[in-house]
Each structure stands twice: as C-alpha cells, then as structure tokens.
Scaffold this motif. Sequence first.
Motif, short mmCIF file in Angstrom:
data_model
loop_
_atom_site.label_atom_id
_atom_site.label_comp_id
_atom_site.label_asym_id
_atom_site.label_seq_id
_atom_site.Cartn_x
_atom_site.Cartn_y
_atom_site.Cartn_z
N GLU A 1 0.79 -1.23 0.00
CA GLU A 1 0.00 0.00 0.00
C GLU A 1 0.82 1.28 0.00
N ASP A 2 1.86 1.35 0.82
CA ASP A 2 2.68 2.57 0.87
C ASP A 2 3.39 2.79 -0.46
N LEU A 3 3.90 1.70 -1.06
CA LEU A 3 4.61 1.82 -2.34
C LEU A 3 3.66 2.27 -3.45
N VAL A 4 2.43 1.73 -3.42
CA VAL A 4 1.44 2.11 -4.43
C VAL A 4 1.08 3.59 -4.30
N MET A 5 0.85 4.05 -3.08
CA MET A 5 0.49 5.46 -2.90
C MET A 5 1.64 6.38 -3.30
N GLU A 6 2.86 5.95 -3.02
CA GLU A 6 4.04 6.73 -3.42
C GLU A 6 4.10 6.85 -4.95
N ALA A 7 3.86 5.74 -5.65
CA ALA A 7 3.89 5.76 -7.13
C ALA A 7 2.76 6.63 -7.67
N LEU A 8 1.57 6.54 -7.06
CA LEU A 8 0.45 7.36 -7.52
C LEU A 8 0.72 8.84 -7.29
N GLU A 9 1.42 9.16 -6.20
CA GLU A 9 1.80 10.56 -5.97
C GLU A 9 2.77 11.05 -7.03
N LYS A 10 3.71 10.20 -7.41
CA LYS A 10 4.70 10.59 -8.44
C LYS A 10 4.05 10.91 -9.77
N VAL A 11 2.91 10.27 -10.07
CA VAL A 11 2.25 10.54 -11.35
C VAL A 11 1.06 11.49 -11.19
N GLY A 12 0.87 11.99 -9.96
CA GLY A 12 -0.10 13.07 -9.74
C GLY A 12 -1.56 12.66 -9.64
N ILE A 13 -1.85 11.41 -9.26
CA ILE A 13 -3.26 11.00 -9.15
C ILE A 13 -3.54 10.18 -7.88
N ALA A 14 -2.85 10.54 -6.80
CA ALA A 14 -3.03 9.80 -5.55
C ALA A 14 -4.48 9.85 -5.05
N ASP A 15 -5.17 10.95 -5.38
CA ASP A 15 -6.56 11.09 -4.91
C ASP A 15 -7.52 10.11 -5.58
N LYS A 16 -7.08 9.44 -6.66
CA LYS A 16 -7.97 8.53 -7.41
C LYS A 16 -7.82 7.06 -6.99
N TYR A 17 -7.09 6.78 -5.93
CA TYR A 17 -6.71 5.40 -5.61
C TYR A 17 -7.88 4.44 -5.49
N ASN A 18 -9.03 4.95 -5.09
CA ASN A 18 -10.18 4.08 -4.83
C ASN A 18 -11.15 3.96 -6.02
N LYS A 19 -10.82 4.64 -7.13
CA LYS A 19 -11.70 4.63 -8.31
C LYS A 19 -11.44 3.38 -9.16
N LEU A 20 -12.35 3.17 -10.12
CA LEU A 20 -12.14 2.14 -11.15
C LEU A 20 -11.61 2.83 -12.41
N PRO A 21 -10.89 2.08 -13.25
CA PRO A 21 -10.34 2.70 -14.47
C PRO A 21 -11.37 3.46 -15.29
N LYS A 22 -12.58 2.92 -15.44
CA LYS A 22 -13.56 3.58 -16.31
C LYS A 22 -14.04 4.93 -15.77
N GLN A 23 -13.76 5.20 -14.51
CA GLN A 23 -14.13 6.50 -13.92
C GLN A 23 -13.08 7.58 -14.21
N LEU A 24 -12.00 7.18 -14.90
CA LEU A 24 -10.90 8.10 -15.17
C LEU A 24 -10.82 8.44 -16.66
N SER A 25 -10.26 9.60 -16.97
CA SER A 25 -10.02 9.97 -18.37
C SER A 25 -8.86 9.13 -18.93
#
Length: 228
Positions: A119-143
């Motif tokens: 979990e910590d590594l995943v959140m760190e990677a999501l922060e690096k790509v600027g979408i940490a706030d989307k962690y709980n979404k499904l792919p189809k909810q994203l552009s």
Amino acid sequence: MIVMEGINKYYQVDQEKIHVLKDISLTIDEHEFVAVMGPSGSGKSTLINTISFLDGDFEGSYKFMGENAYRYNDEKLSALRNRSVGFVFQSFQLIDNNTIMENVALPLLYGGMKQSQTEDLVMEALEKVGIADKYNKLPKQLSGGQQQRVAIARAIVGNPTFIVADEPTGALDSRTSVEIMNLFQRLNEEEKVTILMVTHDPDSAAYCKRTITVKDGEILEEGVHHAV
Ligand SMILES: Nc1ncnc2c1ncn2[C@@H]1O[C@H](COP(=O)(O)OP(=O)(O)O)[C@@H](O)[C@H]1O
Ligand SMILES: [Mg+2]
C-alpha cells in the motif's frame, strides 16, 4: 546497462522465414530517455520486446547489467523481466474490475509481496504521477490521460531497472500527450527513471534525449535531441 551486438531475429510464417531484426547493435545506459521511431512494420516492437525479455528467441549477444541475457529459458526470462522492466502500453491495459490501487499493486503481488506491504509503495507511485486522490476509483471513472498515469505508476512501482512504453501517447489527444510526455520527462530527470519509448509522433520523440530510427529491421540513424 543494455548492450546488444549483432542481434538477428526471424519469424517463421508458414514456410517462410522473415528476417525481422537485422544485425542490430545498440547500447543504452542507465538514466537515458530514448525514442524508437520508424515506419509501421519496421521492427520497433520486436526490438523493444527483445530488449525487455518478452522474447528470448534471437541470435547474437545481449548483455544486461554486465551479464549475458541470451539463451535464457522462459522461466529465467520472465523472472528477469518481472524484476527489471516496467511496461506501458498504448491501450493502458488496466484491469476494469480492479481499483486503481489494486491495478498498481499487481507487479508487487507478482513479485511475491503481501497485499498489506504494497500500500505505501502504491500510494508513493500514484503521488509521483499526480493522481493519488484517485486510488479508490475504477479505471472507467478516469479519463484516458489519467488511466495512462495509472499505467505509468504500475510500471514504476517496483522500481524496475528501466521502463518500456510502446506508443504510450498513441491513443491520446495532443494536449493529453503533452501532459504524459512532461510526466515521462520529469520521471527521467528527477526520479532518474530509464525510459525506452516507441513513438510515431515527432512531437513526443522531441522530449527524449536520443532517437533511434529503425527501418526494415535495421537501425538507420541515431540522433541526439536538445532539451525542449
Ligand atoms: N509474432 C509474429 N509472427 C510473425 N511475424 C511477426 C510477428 N510479430 C511481428 N511480425 C512481423 O515482423 C515485422 C515487424 O513487426 P513489429 O516489430 O511489430 O513492427 P513495428 O512495431 O515497427 O510496427 C512485421 O513485418 C510484422 O508483420
Ligand atoms: Mg509496434
């Protein structure tokens, strides 16, 4: 890091043997950001699939991190691939029914980590790509651009030796392509991620520090870009 000498590769189609990579010699160092360009069917995907240990069936010498990476069996090849390479595709290749967090955790789970350790590594990677706030979404909810950011997070989460991206902006509009190329550029410069990218798009290639052009299975020319 990657040293290829005299690589030849053939595909057997019916009775015909097609010569797909012709005497390729190539060196790629750590921290490089390389574009691979060339016409459709010229062998770009075959070349990067060979470099990224997807296909061990070739002739010639491939040294990776100083060790011979050829004549490996499938099991050894996939172990080397899993710990060394992160993949980004044109079509994102996310799992529809998994959350963003679960998608990004996959390479770590394949590597033998427990869910709770990821979990910590995943959140760190999501922060690096600027979408940490989307962690709980499904792919189809994203552009599309956000989905490609998820795919890039999945590629970097295991801290691979290099990442390969085959036409990563091929399914994106030009404004979103610029955002993704800016992200790759920042990951290369600030996080020292080594990136090998196939692209048809000269505007995307211009972000790379070096371009390799492939034509009819041969490396035609090499150029060095100036920073954009
Ligand atoms: N699995 C395969 N079996 C047979 N031929 C293939 C296979 N993959 C690619 N080829 C052929 O090899 C050549 C190079 O393909 P590819 O590496 O996909 O080119 P590019 O990525 O530059 O479009 C093409 O002629 C293609 O048809
Ligand atoms: Mg291709």
